[in-house]
Design a protein around this motif. Sequence first.
Motif, PDB file in Angstrom:
ATOM      1  N   ALA A  17      47.674  33.237  39.699  1.00 21.32           N
ATOM      2  CA  ALA A  17      48.859  34.026  39.347  1.00 21.32           C
ATOM      3  C   ALA A  17      48.434  35.240  38.533  1.00 21.32           C
ATOM      4  CB  ALA A  17      49.836  33.173  38.545  1.00 21.32           C
ATOM      5  N   PRO A  18      49.258  36.280  38.521  1.00 15.66           N
ATOM      6  CA  PRO A  18      48.957  37.438  37.668  1.00 15.66           C
ATOM      7  C   PRO A  18      49.311  37.136  36.218  1.00 15.66           C
ATOM      8  CG  PRO A  18      51.035  37.772  38.791  1.00 15.66           C
ATOM      9  CD  PRO A  18      50.479  36.476  39.314  1.00 15.66           C
ATOM     10  N   ILE A  60      35.549  44.076  32.466  1.00 17.72           N
ATOM     11  CA  ILE A  60      34.813  43.028  33.162  1.00 17.72           C
ATOM     12  C   ILE A  60      35.754  41.921  33.612  1.00 17.72           C
ATOM     13  CG2 ILE A  60      32.718  43.509  31.857  1.00 17.72           C
ATOM     14  CD1 ILE A  60      33.305  40.977  30.214  1.00 17.72           C
ATOM     15  N   ASN A  61      35.259  41.099  34.514  1.00 18.21           N
ATOM     16  CA  ASN A  61      35.994  39.920  34.985  1.00 18.21           C
ATOM     17  C   ASN A  61      37.342  40.239  35.616  1.00 18.21           C
ATOM     18  OD1 ASN A  61      33.830  38.574  33.846  1.00 18.21           O
ATOM     19  ND2 ASN A  61      34.955  37.893  32.038  1.00 18.21           N
ATOM     20  N   VAL A  81      44.340  35.136  38.057  1.00 20.27           N
ATOM     21  CA  VAL A  81      43.482  34.498  37.056  1.00 20.27           C
ATOM     22  C   VAL A  81      42.790  33.253  37.608  1.00 20.27           C
ATOM     23  CG1 VAL A  81      44.785  35.374  35.099  1.00 20.27           C
ATOM     24  CG2 VAL A  81      45.439  33.169  36.117  1.00 20.27           C
ATOM     25  N   HIS A  82      41.682  32.917  36.940  1.00 19.14           N
ATOM     26  CA  HIS A  82      40.920  31.716  37.280  1.00 19.14           C
ATOM     27  C   HIS A  82      40.943  30.748  36.117  1.00 19.14           C
ATOM     28  CE1 HIS A  82      39.412  33.814  40.796  1.00 19.14           C
ATOM     29  NE2 HIS A  82      39.057  34.823  40.034  1.00 19.14           N
ATOM     30  N   ILE A  83      40.624  29.510  36.414  1.00 22.97           N
ATOM     31  CA  ILE A  83      40.534  28.508  35.355  1.00 22.97           C
ATOM     32  C   ILE A  83      39.601  28.979  34.255  1.00 22.97           C
ATOM     33  CG2 ILE A  83      39.822  26.155  34.794  1.00 22.97           C
ATOM     34  CD1 ILE A  83      42.295  26.118  36.416  1.00 22.97           C
ATOM     35  N   SER A  84      38.526  29.647  34.642  1.00 21.10           N
ATOM     36  CA  SER A  84      37.505  30.090  33.685  1.00 21.10           C
ATOM     37  C   SER A  84      38.000  31.190  32.753  1.00 21.10           C
ATOM     38  CB  SER A  84      36.263  30.578  34.432  1.00 21.10           C
ATOM     39  OG  SER A  84      36.604  31.640  35.306  1.00 21.10           O
ATOM     40  N   ASP A  85      39.169  31.738  33.027  1.00 18.92           N
ATOM     41  CA  ASP A  85      39.740  32.763  32.139  1.00 18.92           C
ATOM     42  C   ASP A  85      40.423  32.131  30.927  1.00 18.92           C
ATOM     43  OD1 ASP A  85      40.688  34.697  35.027  1.00 18.92           O
ATOM     44  OD2 ASP A  85      38.971  35.006  33.673  1.00 18.92           O
ATOM     45  N   SER A 110      46.032  30.069  28.805  1.00 19.74           N
ATOM     46  CA  SER A 110      45.731  28.765  29.357  1.00 19.74           C
ATOM     47  C   SER A 110      46.041  28.791  30.854  1.00 19.74           C
ATOM     48  CB  SER A 110      46.579  27.688  28.660  1.00 19.74           C
ATOM     49  OG  SER A 110      46.341  26.421  29.235  1.00 19.74           O
ATOM     50  N   VAL A 111      45.006  28.676  31.668  1.00 19.80           N
ATOM     51  CA  VAL A 111      45.172  28.725  33.122  1.00 19.80           C
ATOM     52  C   VAL A 111      45.129  27.305  33.661  1.00 19.80           C
ATOM     53  CG1 VAL A 111      44.306  29.642  35.294  1.00 19.80           C
ATOM     54  CG2 VAL A 111      44.049  30.968  33.169  1.00 19.80           C
ATOM     55  N   LYS A 112      46.192  26.946  34.346  1.00 23.66           N
ATOM     56  CA  LYS A 112      46.310  25.575  34.865  1.00 23.66           C
ATOM     57  C   LYS A 112      46.146  25.555  36.382  1.00 23.66           C
ATOM     58  CE  LYS A 112      49.658  24.713  31.159  1.00 23.66           C
ATOM     59  NZ  LYS A 112      48.635  24.078  30.293  1.00 23.66           N
ATOM     60  N   PRO A 113      45.560  24.475  36.900  1.00 23.82           N
ATOM     61  CA  PRO A 113      45.352  24.399  38.355  1.00 23.82           C
ATOM     62  C   PRO A 113      46.648  24.164  39.113  1.00 23.82           C
ATOM     63  CG  PRO A 113      44.641  22.376  37.273  1.00 23.82           C
ATOM     64  CD  PRO A 113      44.979  23.344  36.174  1.00 23.82           C
TER      65      PRO A 113
END
Lengths: 113, 114
Positions: A17-18, A60-61, A81-85, A110-113
């Motif tokens: 998601a953005p 970056i990223n 976004v990624h989980i690693s963000d 907090s990025v959730k799957p």
Amino acid sequence: AQSVTQLDSQVPVFEEAPVELRCNYSSSVSVYLFWYVQYPNQGLQLLLKYLSGSTLVKGINGFEAEFNKSQTSFHLRKPSVHISDTAEYFCAVTINQGGKLIFGQGTELSVKP
Amino acid sequence: GAVVSQHPSWVICKSGTSVKIECRSLDFQATTMFWYRQFPKQSLMLMATSNEGSKATYEQGVEKDKFLINHASLTLSTLTVTSAHPEDSSFYICSAPGQPQELFFGEGSRLTVL
């Protein structure tokens, strides 16, 4: 004196998601603006900075931010976004390049799957 | 990019003892370094500006005698927490201006005072 306000203390978002992390600043003089990311128990890593020129800054990223002088804002965005963000993000301001930074309160992404 | 290194990364000490934290600029010289303090889930608060060859400049409310700062060379600044108490437990981060004109941060030092 300068100050920085990060409007959201926590931002939960689903993967891919953005996201937008908001930052507003206050200063009577021209400033330089930064976004840093901090992972748990680590120092800060620079994501991007605005010194002059184009108001849209790419970092970056896959992050980018737009300097808006009239609204005294410097919001950070990422289209997907990624989980690693998942991390803490800090907006910061200085009136001197290489000078002391004043930080906002931080936003926990907090990025959730 | 420029590298700033802090040592130690973690330190646990007894109440009443003193602890020294080192901040080194590894591949550049820094006449100025900045020391920040960060409590859990909070932002970074500037404690002081370290100046090579002269006295540090402390922010309002920071005890100079409690947090001794020395900047003896162009690549090393030290922060000594004297007579540490549990309320001094925190994450301490240093930074130094490198090229191109941005601050580079150390990895941070977590102090726990028992």
